[in-house]
Design an enzyme around this catalytic site. Sequence first.
Site, short mmCIF file in Angstrom:
data_model
loop_
_atom_site.label_atom_id
_atom_site.label_comp_id
_atom_site.label_asym_id
_atom_site.label_seq_id
_atom_site.Cartn_x
_atom_site.Cartn_y
_atom_site.Cartn_z
N PRO A 277 1.22 19.41 -1.12
CA PRO A 277 0.75 19.62 -2.49
C PRO A 277 -0.03 18.41 -2.99
O PRO A 277 0.39 17.26 -2.78
CB PRO A 277 2.04 19.83 -3.28
N MET A 278 -1.15 18.66 -3.67
CA MET A 278 -1.98 17.57 -4.16
C MET A 278 -1.24 16.69 -5.15
O MET A 278 -1.44 15.46 -5.17
CB MET A 278 -3.25 18.16 -4.80
N CYS A 279 -0.36 17.30 -5.97
CA CYS A 279 0.38 16.49 -6.94
C CYS A 279 1.28 15.47 -6.25
O CYS A 279 1.44 14.34 -6.71
CB CYS A 279 1.20 17.39 -7.87
N THR A 280 1.85 15.87 -5.11
CA THR A 280 2.70 14.95 -4.36
C THR A 280 1.88 13.83 -3.74
O THR A 280 2.27 12.65 -3.78
CB THR A 280 3.46 15.71 -3.25
N SER B 63 0.61 11.56 -6.78
CA SER B 63 1.55 10.93 -7.73
C SER B 63 2.87 10.49 -7.14
O SER B 63 3.39 9.43 -7.51
CB SER B 63 1.83 11.90 -8.89
#
Length: 465
Positions: free
Chosen positions: A238-241, A244
Site C-alpha cells: 500500500p502506498m500509505c505504508t 508514511s
Amino acid sequence: MLGRNRLAEVQRSKVQFIVVSSRMAVDGGHAGIGCDWDGRWNHVRKFLERTGPFTHPDFEPSTESLQFLLEKCKILVIGAGGLGCELLKNLALSGFRLIHVVDMDTIDLSNLNRQFLFRPKDVGRPKADVAADFVNSRVPGCRVVPHFKKIQDLDEAFYRQFHIIVCGLDSIIARRWMNGMLISLLNYEDEVVDPTSIIPLIDGGTEGFKGNARVILPGMTACIECTLELYPPQVNFPMCTIASMPRLPEHCIEYARILQWPKEKPFGDISLDGDNPEHIQWVFERAQERASEFSITGVTYRLTQGVVKRIIPAVASTNAVIAAACATEVFKIATSAYVPLNNYLVFNDVDGLYTYMFEAERKKNCAACSQVPQNLQFPSSAKLQEVLKYLTENASLQMKSPAITTTLEGKNKTLYLQSVKAIEERTRPNLCKTLKELGLSDGQELAVADITTPQTVLFKLNFIT
C-alpha cells in the site's frame, strides 16, 4: 580378483575412453563437428525403435522418428535463464538440432549460481547469444539460433515456423502474450480448429522449491487464460505504508523506487532500469537512508535488485526437475511415441517430495481461446472508470493497461488509451462519464487491447437495471 597390472590396464582404458568420448562430444572428434559417431543416439533409439509398456497405443517403431528430430523438428525456447539453460541442454542432448532461443535479458552476476551455461566473463552479454554459443560449441551438429529481443518484437511468420514452443519464463504477462499469439495462428473450419494450425506450447515455471509443467494445445485444451486464477497475485505494498509507515526493508526500497526516483531524477529524465548497476546502487543507497530513519534492518543490494526487478526466488534443483519434465513432453509430442501429459503437473519439495497431475479444464467463455465475445454487465449509469477497474481487477482478466475502443455511428472511437500520453490526456475525461453519456447502448461491442495479448479482446456490453 584382478591383478595389479590388469587393474592398471583397465583404468588406462577407462581414461582413454573418457578422453576420446569427451573429445567427440565437445570438439566433434576426428570427423568434425557435425559427425554422428556410432552409438551416439542409442539412448534415443531405445525409445523410438522398439515398443514398451508405456508407448502410445498407435505408436509404430521406426527409424524415421529419430531422423525427424535430427533433421527437421524446429523447437523454440523462450527464455534463457534458469529454466532456459536446462531446457537447451536437455533438448540438444535428446537429438533436437534445430533450436531457436529468445531472451531480452543480459547476464547478471547473480545468474551464475544456477544458469550454468554462463561464466563470469559473460556478465553483461545477452543471455540468448551466450547460451546459443555454448550449446553449439559443446553439442556437435546442434544449431541454436539466438534472438536477443522481446517476444513482442517477433511477428506471426516467425512463430509459425516452429513445431513446438517451450516457455521458461518468469513473467505472467509474457506467458499470456505468447498464449495469445499461438491462438491467433489457429485456423478454423466451420468453427472447428484445423489441427495442422496448432503449435503445442509447453510451459514451465518455478518459484523456490515449487514448480509446474503443463502441455497446452491451443484451441483444444485449457490455455493460460483459462487457468489465470492459478497464478499467485503480484505482491504490491500500500502506498500509505510506503510513504508514511514503513516496517519492512521492501517498503524502503519501494519508497526509493516509486517516490524518490521520479522526483530526484538522478540520471536525467529516464526510467529506472533494473539491469543497470548504477541505477540499482542509487536505489540501494536511498533505501538504506530511509531504513536508517525508521530503524529498519535488512536492506541489501541483492534485495534491492530483487524488489526492483520483481525477481522470483530460484533454486537450481527445481529448475532441473521442471526443465526435465518439459523436455520430456517435447520429446513425447515430437515423436508421438508416448501419451503426453494431460495436462498440468505440480511439483513441490518444500517438505519431502510431492508431485501430482491434474487436467485443467478449458473455459467455455475464455477471453483468449473461446472465440466468443465476453459479456460486460453494467448499468448504463456506470462510469467508464468502473469498467476499466473491472478489466484490471477481475481474476479471469487481470489486464494491465487496457485500451478501450468501440464503433459509434459507423466510426471508430477511442474511449480510453493509457499507453500514449497525448491520447491518454485527451481521453481521460471519458473516465468520469457514464456509459450512457458516452453514447454506448445495450449490446454494444467494445474492443479492448492490452499488453497481455497480441489479440484484441471483444466484449459485449449488457446493461442491467
